[in-house]
Motif scaffolding. Structure first.
Motif, short mmCIF file in Angstrom:
data_model
loop_
_atom_site.label_atom_id
_atom_site.label_comp_id
_atom_site.label_asym_id
_atom_site.label_seq_id
_atom_site.Cartn_x
_atom_site.Cartn_y
_atom_site.Cartn_z
N TYR A 39 0.83 -1.21 0.00
CA TYR A 39 0.00 0.00 0.00
C TYR A 39 0.87 1.26 0.00
N ASP A 40 1.91 1.26 0.83
CA ASP A 40 2.80 2.42 0.88
C ASP A 40 3.55 2.61 -0.43
N GLU A 41 3.97 1.52 -1.04
CA GLU A 41 4.69 1.61 -2.32
C GLU A 41 3.80 2.18 -3.42
N LEU A 42 2.56 1.75 -3.46
CA LEU A 42 1.65 2.24 -4.48
C LEU A 42 1.25 3.69 -4.22
N ARG A 43 1.05 4.00 -2.96
CA ARG A 43 0.63 5.35 -2.60
C ARG A 43 1.73 6.37 -2.93
N THR A 44 2.97 5.99 -2.69
CA THR A 44 4.10 6.89 -2.94
C THR A 44 4.72 6.71 -4.32
N ARG A 45 4.14 5.78 -5.11
CA ARG A 45 4.60 5.49 -6.47
C ARG A 45 6.04 4.99 -6.50
N THR A 46 6.41 4.23 -5.49
CA THR A 46 7.76 3.64 -5.45
C THR A 46 7.75 2.16 -5.78
N TYR A 47 6.59 1.63 -6.13
CA TYR A 47 6.49 0.19 -6.45
C TYR A 47 7.28 -0.14 -7.71
N ARG A 48 8.01 -1.24 -7.66
CA ARG A 48 8.70 -1.77 -8.82
C ARG A 48 8.49 -3.29 -8.85
N PRO A 49 8.17 -3.85 -10.01
CA PRO A 49 7.96 -5.31 -10.10
C PRO A 49 9.21 -6.08 -9.70
N SER A 50 9.01 -7.21 -9.05
CA SER A 50 10.11 -8.08 -8.64
C SER A 50 10.60 -8.90 -9.83
N PRO A 51 11.79 -9.46 -9.74
CA PRO A 51 12.28 -10.33 -10.82
C PRO A 51 11.36 -11.53 -11.03
N CYS A 52 11.22 -11.93 -12.29
CA CYS A 52 10.37 -13.07 -12.63
C CYS A 52 11.18 -14.37 -12.59
N ILE A 53 10.45 -15.47 -12.60
CA ILE A 53 11.05 -16.78 -12.77
C ILE A 53 10.64 -17.28 -14.15
N CYS A 54 11.61 -17.63 -14.96
CA CYS A 54 11.34 -18.07 -16.33
C CYS A 54 11.64 -19.56 -16.46
N PHE A 55 10.72 -20.28 -17.09
CA PHE A 55 10.92 -21.72 -17.30
C PHE A 55 10.14 -22.14 -18.55
N ILE A 56 10.38 -23.35 -18.97
CA ILE A 56 9.71 -23.91 -20.14
C ILE A 56 8.74 -24.99 -19.67
N THR A 57 7.52 -24.92 -20.18
CA THR A 57 6.54 -25.97 -19.92
C THR A 57 6.29 -26.72 -21.23
#
Length: 387
Positions: A39-57
Motif C-alpha cells: 500500500y505504501d509503495e503504491l501510494r508513494t509510487r515507489t512500487y517496482r515489479p520483482s524479478p520473474c522466474i522463467c521456465f519452459i513448460t
C-alpha cells in the motif's frame, strides 16, 4: 483508505486457486505487513515489479513462461479490477478469452452454434476459415498498446471519476513497459529451450515488443489489443459468424470464395494496422462436413469430440490411477480424495463431448470400484466409505 480496500480485494482474488503454493504461503505468513508495505509503495509510487522466474513448460506444448512473484500478482489483480470492467464494454460477444462467463468450452459451444446457424441446422453447405497469429504474445508492440489504453480511458470521463487515474497510469506503465528479461531467474537448462521457435521466446523479441505469458495482465492486454481485429471483422467486414480466442479466430460462411478473399484482408490488416503477422502454416479453409479443430475440440455436424492429445492424456492418467487403486493397503485418505478430483476433472470435461464409450472403457474397471462409484453416465465420481 479506498486503495487499501482495493489491495485486500486484489489479494483475495490473487490467492484464489493459488492456496498452499510456496509463494502464496510466504506472503501470507506476514500478510498484514506485506499488504501495508505494498500500500505504501503504491501510494508513494515507489512500487517496482520483482524479478520473474522463467521456465519452459511442455504441457500441452512447449511454451516459455514468466512467473511473477505473488506480490506482483496482487498488483496485477488490482489493475485488472480497475480497468477490466471498462474494456469489457468494448469487447464483442464472440471474444472468449480472459472474460467472466467465457472460456474454451464457451468458445467451442459458440463455434458449434455459428456452424448450425450458418448451415440452417446442417441443411445447407458451409465452409470454415480458421486463422492464427504468428508469435502473438511476443509480437505485441507495447507503445501502440499503451496509446490504445490511454485513448480508450480518455473516452470515458465518468470512469475516470471513479478511480485514481494517476494510479492506474502508474500501474500500467510499471507492468506493461518493463522488460521482464532484464532481471529474471531462469529455471531449467538450455536444453529446455531447444526446439522453441524464436517467435515464441521473449528473449528473442524485438525491442519494445512482447508480453510475458503467465501474467493476468498479459491476457487482458492481449485481448484489448486484438479487440481492434474483432471490430474490423464485425464492423467493417460485416462478418456474422466470427469468433476469437486469444490469437485463434475463425469465420464461417456459405461462400468459399469470400472466405478465401478474407485471408488477404486479414493478413494486410494485421500487418499494416497492428504490426502482427498472420501465421502462414496455420491457415485452414475447408468444408464444414470434414470437421474443424478449435480450442481442443474436433467439431463436426451434430457432434464434437475431444482432441487426440486430450484422449491420450486421459488414458495415461486413468491407467496410473488404476495401478494405484490395485494397491489398496498403500492408499491414504488424502490420496484418495486427490485421485477422485483428478477423475472428476477429466470426466466432467469430457462429458461436454461425444465421449461416453471412452469414459466407460477407461474407468469401468474393478480396481476403481474399490474406492469410487460412478453415476450420471460416468460424468461424476463418488467416494465409497472406506473402513
Amino acid at each position: 483508505m479506498d486503495l487499501l480496500r482495493d489491495i485486500f480485494s486484489a489479494y483475495y482474488d490473487a490467492r484464489r486457486n493459488k492456496r498452499n503454493t510456496e509463494s502464496q504461503m510466504k506472503f501470507e505468513m506476514n500478510l498484514e505487513h506485506n499488504l501495508m508495505h505494498l500500500y505504501d509503495e503504491l501510494r508513494t509510487r515507489t512500487y517496482r515489479p520483482s524479478p520473474c522466474i522463467c521456465f519452459i513448460t511442455f504441457d500441452p506444448v512447449q511454451r516459455e513462461i514468466f512467473a511473477s512473484s505473488f506480490k506482483d500478482r496482487v498488483v496485477h489483480h488490482l489493475l485488472f479490477n480497475y480497468i477490466a470492467p471498462l474494456f469489457e464494454t468494448t469487447f464483442i460477444y464472440d471474444s472468449y478469452s480472459c472474460r467472466v462467463g467465457k472460456g474454451t468450452l464457451k468458445g467451442v459451444e459458440r463455434f458449434e452454434h455459428h456452424l448450425r446457424s450458418c448451415t440452417q441446422n446442417y441443411t445447407q453447405s458451409a465452409y470454415v476459415l480458421k486463422l492464427d497469429i504468428k508469435g502473438y504474445f511476443m509480437s505485441i508492440p507495447k507503445r501502440e498498446l499503451r496509446e490504445l489504453l490511454r485513448k480508450e480511458m480518455d473516452r470515458k470521463p465518468e470512469w475516470n471519476k471513479k478511480f485514481d487515474r494517476q494510479l492506474v497510469d502508474f500501474l500500467i506503465d510499471s507492468i506493461l513497459l518493463r522488460d521482464p528479461t532484464s532481471d529474471v531467474r531462469i529455471v531449467g537448462g538450455k536444453e529446455d529451450w531447444e526446439g522453441l521457435p524464436p517467435s515464441k521466446s521473449l528473449f528473442r523479441s524485438a525491442k519494445g515488443s512482447g508480453l510475458p505469458i503467465g501474467d493476468l495482465t498479459s491476457q487482458l492486454f492481449s485481448n484489448i489489443y486484438l479487440n481492434q481485429l474483432d471490430q474490423f471483422a464485425k464492423r467493417q467486414l460485416g462478418l456474422k459468424y466470427y469468433g476469437r480466442y486469444v490469437d485463434d479466430f475463425y469465420v464461417i460462411d456459405t461462400d468459399h470464395r469470400k472466405l478465401a478473399r478474407l485471408i488477404g484482408l486479414f493478413r494486410d490488416y494485421l500487418h499494416d494496422e497492428l504490426h502482427l503477422t498472420l501465421h502462414p502454416k496455420k491457415i485452414s479453409l475447408q468444408h464444414c462436413s470434414k470437421g474443424m479443430t478449435f480450442l481442443g475440440a474436433y467439431i463436426m455436424p451434430y457432434r464434437r469430440y475431444p482432441r487426440w492429445r486430450t484422449i491420450c492424456k486421459f488414458r495415461n492418467r486413468m491407467r496410473l490411477i488404476e495401478a494405484l487403486c490395485r494397491c489398496r493397503t498403500t492408499m491414504k485418505e488424502k490420496q484418495i480424495f486427490l485421485l477422485r478430483s483428478v477423475i472428476n476433472s477429466f470426466c466432467g470435461y469430457l462429458g461436454h463431448f461425444s465421449s461416453y464409450l471412452l469414459r466407460k472403457h477407461l474407468v469401468d474397471r474393478n480396481p476403481f470400484y474399490r474406492y469410487f462409484f460412478f453415476y450420471g453416465g460416468f460424468h461424476v465420481v463418488g467416494l465409497k466409505n472406506i473402513e
